[in-house]
Scaffold this active site. Structure first.
Site, PDB file in Angstrom:
ATOM      1  CG  HIS A   1       2.922  44.387   5.465  1.00 45.48           C
ATOM      2  ND1 HIS A   1       3.715  44.898   6.462  1.00 45.48           N
ATOM      3  CD2 HIS A   1       1.665  44.376   5.980  1.00 45.48           C
ATOM      4  CE1 HIS A   1       2.982  45.198   7.524  1.00 45.48           C
ATOM      5  NE2 HIS A   1       1.723  44.885   7.240  1.00 45.48           N
TER       6      HIS A   1
ATOM      7  CG  HIS B   1      -2.081  41.502   8.154  1.00 45.96           C
ATOM      8  ND1 HIS B   1      -1.569  41.194   9.390  1.00 45.96           N
ATOM      9  CD2 HIS B   1      -1.513  42.678   7.797  1.00 45.96           C
ATOM     10  CE1 HIS B   1      -0.732  42.148   9.779  1.00 45.96           C
ATOM     11  NE2 HIS B   1      -0.673  43.056   8.817  1.00 45.96           N
TER      12      HIS B   1
ATOM     13  N   GLY C   1      -0.333  44.787  15.707  1.00 45.72           N
ATOM     14  CA  GLY C   1      -1.299  45.334  16.656  1.00 45.72           C
ATOM     15  C   GLY C   1      -1.043  46.813  16.870  1.00 45.72           C
TER      16      GLY C   1
ATOM     17  CG  HIS D   1       3.005  45.574  11.887  1.00 43.31           C
ATOM     18  ND1 HIS D   1       3.216  44.223  11.689  1.00 43.31           N
ATOM     19  CD2 HIS D   1       1.969  45.914  11.066  1.00 43.31           C
ATOM     20  CE1 HIS D   1       2.344  43.771  10.785  1.00 43.31           C
ATOM     21  NE2 HIS D   1       1.591  44.784  10.390  1.00 43.31           N
TER      22      HIS D   1
ATOM     23  CD  GLU E   1      -0.224  50.828  10.157  1.00 47.98           C
ATOM     24  OE1 GLU E   1      -1.206  50.710   9.401  1.00 47.98           O
ATOM     25  OE2 GLU E   1       0.120  49.950  10.966  1.00 47.98           O
TER      26      GLU E   1
ATOM     27  CG  ASP F   1      -1.786  46.501   5.994  1.00 44.87           C
ATOM     28  OD1 ASP F   1      -1.361  45.507   6.641  1.00 44.87           O
ATOM     29  OD2 ASP F   1      -2.091  47.569   6.538  1.00 44.87           O
TER      30      ASP F   1
END
Length: 361
Positions: free
Chosen positions: A19, A21, A180, A207, A210, A299
């Site tokens: 994970h 980005h 998002g 996702h 969270e 992340d």
């Protein structure tokens, strides 16, 4: 303080990242250079100043505010050259940090403002990853990196991006993701994309859990059929720890654990967005003790000023983890990778286990 492992031990240990980005891991210097080329105004004009701005702006405790920092990184990733450069540097940075396998996610739909087609954008990232892997191999730090194509949950292009992921799955794309702000944008809005992926035998993560709680996780698994949960930290809301130390799992938590559904946990990011109060209080400790399929991830390395070494070292400090514990997290991640079984096994047996054996695990 831990007495078994040093930070350098953790840096040298083979690590697996599921994970991460692409638009959250740029080098501050690269953001400055690319912004200058296109005339994009930044909130700081030095490398250190910009790095500090990203980190401080991401420390608000709000996921929505955290996501706003991406306006600047996405803005400088709108050309073929910039996408390829960012992708190459991403791989170089991960390899230098001891990562041996990574799945890096990004949203092609956010990188077409400069005239790139979705396919061309994916090709640019593929080329950058290939260049980075070749450079890492030459430097003696081999790494395998694959793309995860992300659709934005507040937009309506998820089916299109899912089809894009399937069309590229034999050329560097490992799977699909949606990302998002969770609140108000449930994964069930994208059922057509997930049903298409299931029919195509394609892998996807979502996702969930969270900033939003159990309903997001439940929908991601039971309605959408997610292979993995991006974050999933709020699964602890379905776990009760009694005063006598006994633990009771609710129906959803039991399902997640029983079915070995991987949790892509990102401790530093979770603290920044308010999903956990501190590393020491992060649910990863409890979930590891309960033997959920927990993995450790970064992340957004730029926004959180983090790396896989930083993430694992913070857990060593907070929970006293040993090399055997880090090996457990790493094998969990490799088992959960969107890579063919024989390729996963080759990395576990040929890279991960020997690397940790050298550290005494």
């Amino acid at each position: 303080m831990p007495d078994q492992l040093s930070r350098d031990d953790v840096r040298r240990a083979p690590k697996v990242l599921l994970h991460d980005h692409l638009d959250g891991g740029l080098r501050p210097a690269t953001v400055l250079e690319l912004a200058a080329e296109i005339g994009h105004e930044l909130p700081a004009d030095t490398v250190e100043g910009l790095a500090t701005w990203f980190a401080e702006s991401s420390d608000s405790g709000s996921l929505e505010r955290y996501l706003e920092t991406f306006d600047h990184t996405v803005a400088v990733m709108q050309t073929a050259a910039s996408l390829t450069r960012v992708a190459r540097e991403c791989v170089e940075d991960l390899a230098a940090d001891g990562v041996v396998y990574a799945e890096v996610r990004w949203a092609p739909e956010q990188h077409v403002e400069g005239g790139l087609s979705l396919d061309h954008a994916v090709a640019c990232v593929r080329d950058g990853f290939a260049e980075g892997m070749a450079a890492a191999e030459a430097a003696g730090t081999p790494i395998v990196v694959r793309q995860l194509l992300t659709a934005m949950r507040h937009q309506a292009r998820s089916k299109e991006i899912a089809e894009l992921a399937v069309s590229w799955r034999d050329d560097g794309v490992a799977g699909f993701d949606i990302a998002g702000a969770e609140a108000g944008h449930p994964p069930t809005r994208h059922l057509d994309a997930f049903e298409y992926l299931a029919r195509e035998n394609a892998h996807f993560t979502i996702h969930a859990g969270e900033a939003f709680g159990l309903p997001s996780i439940w929908q991601a698994i039971q309605w959408c059929g997610a292979d993995r949960l991006g974050h999933g930290v709020r699964i602890v809301d379905d776990i009760t720890v009694h005063e006598d130390g006994s633990v009771e799992l609710g129906g959803l938590a039991s399902y997640v654990r029983d079915n070995r559904i991987p949790l892509e946990m990102c401790p530093a990011s979770n603290v920044q967005t308010g999903a956990a109060a501190s590393i020491a209080e992060h649910p990863i400790g409890l979930l590891r003790d309960l033997r959920f399929r927990v993995t450790v991830n970064t992340d957004n390395r730029l926004m959180s000023r983090t790396s896989m070494t930083d993430e694992m070292w913070s857990l060593v400090e907070a929970f006293g983890y040993s090399a055997a514990d880090l090996r457990w997290f790493t094998i969990n991640a490799m088992k959960s990778a969107f890579l063919p079984f024989d390729a996963r096994l080759a990395i576990i047996d040929g890279v991960v286990k020997p690397g940790y054996a050298a550290l005494g695990a």
